[in-house]
Motif scaffolding. Structure first.
Motif, PDB file in Angstrom:
ATOM      1  N   VAL A 112       1.077  -1.180   0.158  1.00 38.30           N
ATOM      2  CA  VAL A 112       0.096  -0.109   0.060  1.00 38.30           C
ATOM      3  C   VAL A 112       0.822   1.337   0.151  1.00 38.30           C
ATOM      4  CG1 VAL A 112      -2.070  -1.144   1.129  1.00 38.30           C
ATOM      5  CG2 VAL A 112      -0.001  -0.058   2.459  1.00 38.30           C
ATOM      6  N   THR A 168      -5.466  -0.365   6.385  1.00 38.99           N
ATOM      7  CA  THR A 168      -6.256   0.014   5.241  1.00 38.99           C
ATOM      8  C   THR A 168      -7.012   1.353   5.999  1.00 38.99           C
ATOM      9  OG1 THR A 168      -8.225  -1.614   5.462  1.00 38.99           O
ATOM     10  CG2 THR A 168      -7.235  -2.213   3.557  1.00 38.99           C
ATOM     11  N   TRP A 184      -5.322  -1.259  -2.168  1.00 46.76           N
ATOM     12  CA  TRP A 184      -4.010  -1.966  -2.175  1.00 46.76           C
ATOM     13  C   TRP A 184      -3.577  -2.884  -3.262  1.00 46.76           C
ATOM     14  CZ3 TRP A 184      -5.202  -7.805  -2.381  1.00 46.76           C
ATOM     15  CH2 TRP A 184      -6.555  -7.696  -1.845  1.00 46.76           C
TER      16      TRP A 184
END
Length: 252
Positions: A112, A168, A184
């Motif tokens: 990410v 997240t 992601w």
């Protein structure tokens, strides 16, 4: 009255639901009540949270001994925007893949990119399969700043769900960089969670975690008069040999 059981297995983590399903010949009222129970059960297995699909992908592909890596930038190498940062981390992963290929090692990852919100500072978090000898390669190939990494060990207290939630957190707190964009990025050919066919079982069958499970949690049973559902989640102990290819026997 038969029930149905649906299962999902992702590495060491499993999910199960049991629910009363509508049957042919049920009166309309009974059918509606059973449908509500089966719909509620299926909903419990769906991605109820933004990180549920990521949790399952992590559990299916990574285990104890793999790595959680954070890549940061020096001031002079800090990209002007997220797109440029993504190109840099992709270049890094390409170099790492080539380095491992020469050693006969594979590379699996999820990454990410964070810090693109106003006032943020761009950086990357990655989950990588560990080889036991990664520190020098990571620090040598990430030429833009610092590398920090920890060796993962999944427990009920530090679970796949916790890791997925952390990876997240930025879109939940600050919104997605682009509407509808997945935040992601996985490498190709990651394993998908196993979803065997739905089973039909007698009404007396109950859900229970597999023998040896180190942790489990259950929700339900919830009943509405004509139907019910139960939801179960569990974690299996770490097995160093799980997922490794079996040695082939040589022909005599």
């Amino acid at each position: 009255m038969p029930k149905k059981i649906k299962r999902i297995q992702a590495g060491r983590v499993g999910w199960m639901v049991a629910y009363t399903a509508p049957q042919a010949g049920d009166p309309p009222k009974v059918r509606r009540q059973k449908q509500r129970a089966s719909s509620a059960a299926r909903e419990m297995l769906n991605a109820r949270y933004s990180y549920s699909k990521l949790e399952r992908t992590l559990a299916a592909n990574f285990d104890d001994g793999d790595l959680f890596v954070t890549l940061t930038y020096r001031d002079e190498t800090l990209p002007p925007g997220r797109d440029q940062a993504v190109r840099k981390v992709r270049r890094f992963l390409s170099r790492l893949r080539e380095r491992r290929k020469k050693k006969g090692q594979e590379l699996h990852y999820i990454y990410v990119t964070e810090g693109s919100y106003p006032g943020g500072r761009l950086h990357h978090h990655l989950v990588l399969n560990g080889t036991g000898d990664d520190a020098d390669d990571l620090r040598e190939l990430w030429i833009y700043g610092n590398v920090k990494f920890t060796v993962l060990k999944f427990t009920p207290q530090e679970s796949y769900e916790d890791l997925a939630s952390y990876l997240t957190k930025e879109p939940r707190e600050h919104g997605h960089p682009r509407t509808g964009e997945r935040t992601w990025t996985p490498s190709l050919k990651l394993k998908k969670p196993a979803e065997p066919p739905v089973e039909e079982v007698p009404d007396y069958v109950t859900l229970s975690p597999p023998p040896g499970a180190v942790w489990s949690t259950m929700e339900g049973p919830r009943r509405n008069g004509y139907g019910e559902f139960v939801w179960l989640k569990y974690m299996l102990p770490h097995d160093p040999d799980r997922g490794r290819p079996k040695a082939r026997r040589r022909k005599k």
